[in-house]
Design a protein around this motif. Structure first.
Motif, PDB file in Angstrom:
ATOM      1  N   VAL A  15     -42.530  20.455  -3.485  1.00 38.87           N
ATOM      2  CA  VAL A  15     -41.406  20.608  -2.444  1.00 38.87           C
ATOM      3  C   VAL A  15     -40.015  20.587  -3.071  1.00 38.87           C
ATOM      4  N   ILE A  16     -39.503  21.937  -2.874  1.00 38.76           N
ATOM      5  CA  ILE A  16     -37.920  21.872  -3.567  1.00 38.76           C
ATOM      6  C   ILE A  16     -36.923  21.436  -2.300  1.00 38.76           C
ATOM      7  N   TYR A  17     -37.537  21.854  -1.374  1.00 38.55           N
ATOM      8  CA  TYR A  17     -36.417  21.882   0.028  1.00 38.55           C
ATOM      9  C   TYR A  17     -37.215  21.671   1.139  1.00 38.55           C
ATOM     10  N   ASP A  18     -36.914  20.750   2.167  1.00 38.99           N
ATOM     11  CA  ASP A  18     -37.650  20.854   3.518  1.00 38.99           C
ATOM     12  C   ASP A  18     -36.636  19.799   4.496  1.00 38.99           C
ATOM     13  N   LYS A  19     -36.206  20.699   5.344  1.00 35.73           N
ATOM     14  CA  LYS A  19     -35.157  19.990   6.187  1.00 35.73           C
ATOM     15  C   LYS A  19     -35.264  20.696   7.583  1.00 35.73           C
ATOM     16  N   TYR A  20     -34.916  19.714   8.609  1.00 36.71           N
ATOM     17  CA  TYR A  20     -34.849  20.136  10.038  1.00 36.71           C
ATOM     18  C   TYR A  20     -33.243  20.997  10.163  1.00 36.71           C
ATOM     19  N   ILE A  21     -33.047  21.819  10.926  1.00 32.55           N
ATOM     20  CA  ILE A  21     -31.896  22.578  10.943  1.00 32.55           C
ATOM     21  C   ILE A  21     -31.418  22.765  12.516  1.00 32.55           C
ATOM     22  N   LYS A  22     -30.439  22.192  12.826  1.00 35.39           N
ATOM     23  CA  LYS A  22     -29.621  22.457  14.312  1.00 35.39           C
ATOM     24  C   LYS A  22     -29.354  23.772  14.745  1.00 35.39           C
ATOM     25  N   PRO A  23     -30.105  24.249  15.507  1.00 40.84           N
ATOM     26  CA  PRO A  23     -29.892  25.790  16.027  1.00 40.84           C
ATOM     27  C   PRO A  23     -28.353  25.969  16.551  1.00 40.84           C
ATOM     28  N   ILE A  24     -27.873  27.141  16.326  1.00 42.83           N
ATOM     29  CA  ILE A  24     -26.327  27.509  16.606  1.00 42.83           C
ATOM     30  C   ILE A  24     -26.254  27.052  18.350  1.00 42.83           C
ATOM     31  N   LEU A  74     -33.289  29.239  13.598  1.00 42.74           N
ATOM     32  CA  LEU A  74     -33.990  28.722  12.664  1.00 42.74           C
ATOM     33  C   LEU A  74     -33.814  27.101  12.900  1.00 42.74           C
ATOM     34  N   ALA A  75     -35.256  26.262  12.712  1.00 43.79           N
ATOM     35  CA  ALA A  75     -35.114  25.110  13.013  1.00 43.79           C
ATOM     36  C   ALA A  75     -35.810  24.088  11.940  1.00 43.79           C
ATOM     37  N   ARG A  76     -36.479  24.795  11.065  1.00 35.00           N
ATOM     38  CA  ARG A  76     -36.935  24.168   9.964  1.00 35.00           C
ATOM     39  C   ARG A  76     -37.072  25.106   8.480  1.00 35.00           C
ATOM     40  N   CYS A  77     -36.854  24.589   7.509  1.00 31.63           N
ATOM     41  CA  CYS A  77     -37.260  25.480   6.465  1.00 31.63           C
ATOM     42  C   CYS A  77     -37.747  24.675   5.116  1.00 31.63           C
ATOM     43  N   SER A  78     -38.536  25.278   4.608  1.00 34.81           N
ATOM     44  CA  SER A  78     -39.373  24.548   3.314  1.00 34.81           C
ATOM     45  C   SER A  78     -39.372  25.510   2.200  1.00 34.81           C
ATOM     46  N   ILE A  79     -39.093  24.949   1.209  1.00 37.96           N
ATOM     47  CA  ILE A  79     -39.377  25.994  -0.102  1.00 37.96           C
ATOM     48  C   ILE A  79     -40.161  24.921  -1.243  1.00 37.96           C
ATOM     49  N   VAL A  80     -40.989  25.757  -1.698  1.00 35.62           N
ATOM     50  CA  VAL A  80     -41.992  24.822  -2.885  1.00 35.62           C
ATOM     51  C   VAL A  80     -41.736  25.983  -4.240  1.00 35.62           C
TER      52      VAL A  80
END
Length: 305
Positions: A165-174, A153-159
């Protein structure tokens, strides 16, 4: 003549000792050295060194196999949520999680990872849930491991249902990224410089979608990247809705891409250009597709249950 032959057969070797005698002497020297080492306390130390060396080699080999297969004992484990439902109140839906409810019951539902032949979208949410909130989610993945073979996972968006847009963030992989897949993911190296850790993102996302109906396109891939199992009765996968395929004039059993469905139904182009996909755009398109068949689909699911 016979006497000469006997001498040849029974004459001892030139060393004066038989092979058996030399073997016994060698064994006695070995025992003597062993007793000496035991007396000095060196034998146990030598055995411990040999055992430690063997264990190190074994652990090193196990670590290499783990890294190659993508396994890691320290990585976050998958989340299996317990589904808690509340009986509906006559008042409007509470805005705060701190508000209390008069009656509460806990249910366990099969997750989207179930091995059952029945598809998750063939189950409707329990009628005791009352008013439900709908959200659409889309995730972008990058590749880690050898040649980027592992999805992370590197980005997740929720509407929301309305497309906000409720959530939209870049995510650092493990693990370190070996393939950004920018052409499809839209993720670039600089996007992950200030990204939040996976553990933190997982908690934030799960908090948002717990207790809600999650709409997505091939949503199981997103849940897998999130290491999360959402209740099947609260999952709506637009990639597996025959009604949508009918609306688009496509074969019912064909798994059609989000881009193709959006073009066929709304005459709208998404995922264009060389910049890659936008998870916000994809989540909004997924929710709009769901609304097209929402009434008919929910009636069908209710009939199943």
């Amino acid at each position: 003549m016979s006497g000469l032959m006997l001498n040849l057969v029974y004459e001892p070797s030139s060393g004066g000792k038989s092979d058996k005698s030399r073997g016994n002497a060698k064994h006695e020297r070995f025992l003597g050295r062993r007793h000496y080492l035991e007396h000095k306390g060196l034998l146990k130390e030598k055995q411990n060194q040999k055992r430690n060396k063997k264990n190190k080699q074994k652990n090193k080999k196990k670590l290499l196999n783990t890294q190659h297969n993508g396994g890691d004992q320290s990585k976050p484990s998958a989340i299996f949520p317990k589904f808690t439902s509340y009986l509906p109140n006559k008042t409007s839906e509470p805005s705060s999680s701190a508000q209390t409810f008069s009656r509460k019951s806990t249910f366990s539902f099969p997750s989207t990872a179930s091995t059952s032949q029945r598809h998750p979208t063939d189950q409707a949410a329990p009628r005791t849930l009352g008013p439900l909130k709908y959200v659409a989610m889309d995730c972008e993945m990058v590749g880690t491991g050898p040649k980027g073979c592992r999805n992370e996972l590197a980005r997740c968006s929720i509407v929301s249902y309305e497309g906000d847009v409720i959530y939209d963030k870049y995510i650092k992989p493990i693990y370190p990224v070996t393939d950004f897949r920018t052409r499809w993911s839209g993720i670039r190296r600089q996007d992950l410089l200030h990204a939040i850790p996976f553990d933190q993102a997982q908690k934030e996302i799960v908090k948002i979608i717990t207790g809600k109906v999650v709409v997505g396109h091939a949503i199981n891939n997103d849940f897998k990247a999130l290491k999360y199992f959402h209740p099947a009765c609260q999952t709506r996968d637009t990639a597996r809705i025959p009604l949508l395929n009918q609306k688009a004039g496509l074969p019912e059993n064909e798994m059609v891409s989000l881009k193709r469905l959006t073009k066929a139904i709304f005459k709208k182009d998404i995922q264009t250009g060389k910049g890659g996909h936008s998870s916000v755009e994809d989540a909004k398109a997924t929710m709009e597709l769901y609304k097209v068949v929402e009434s008919m689909w929910e009636q069908k699911l209710s009939a199943f249950s």
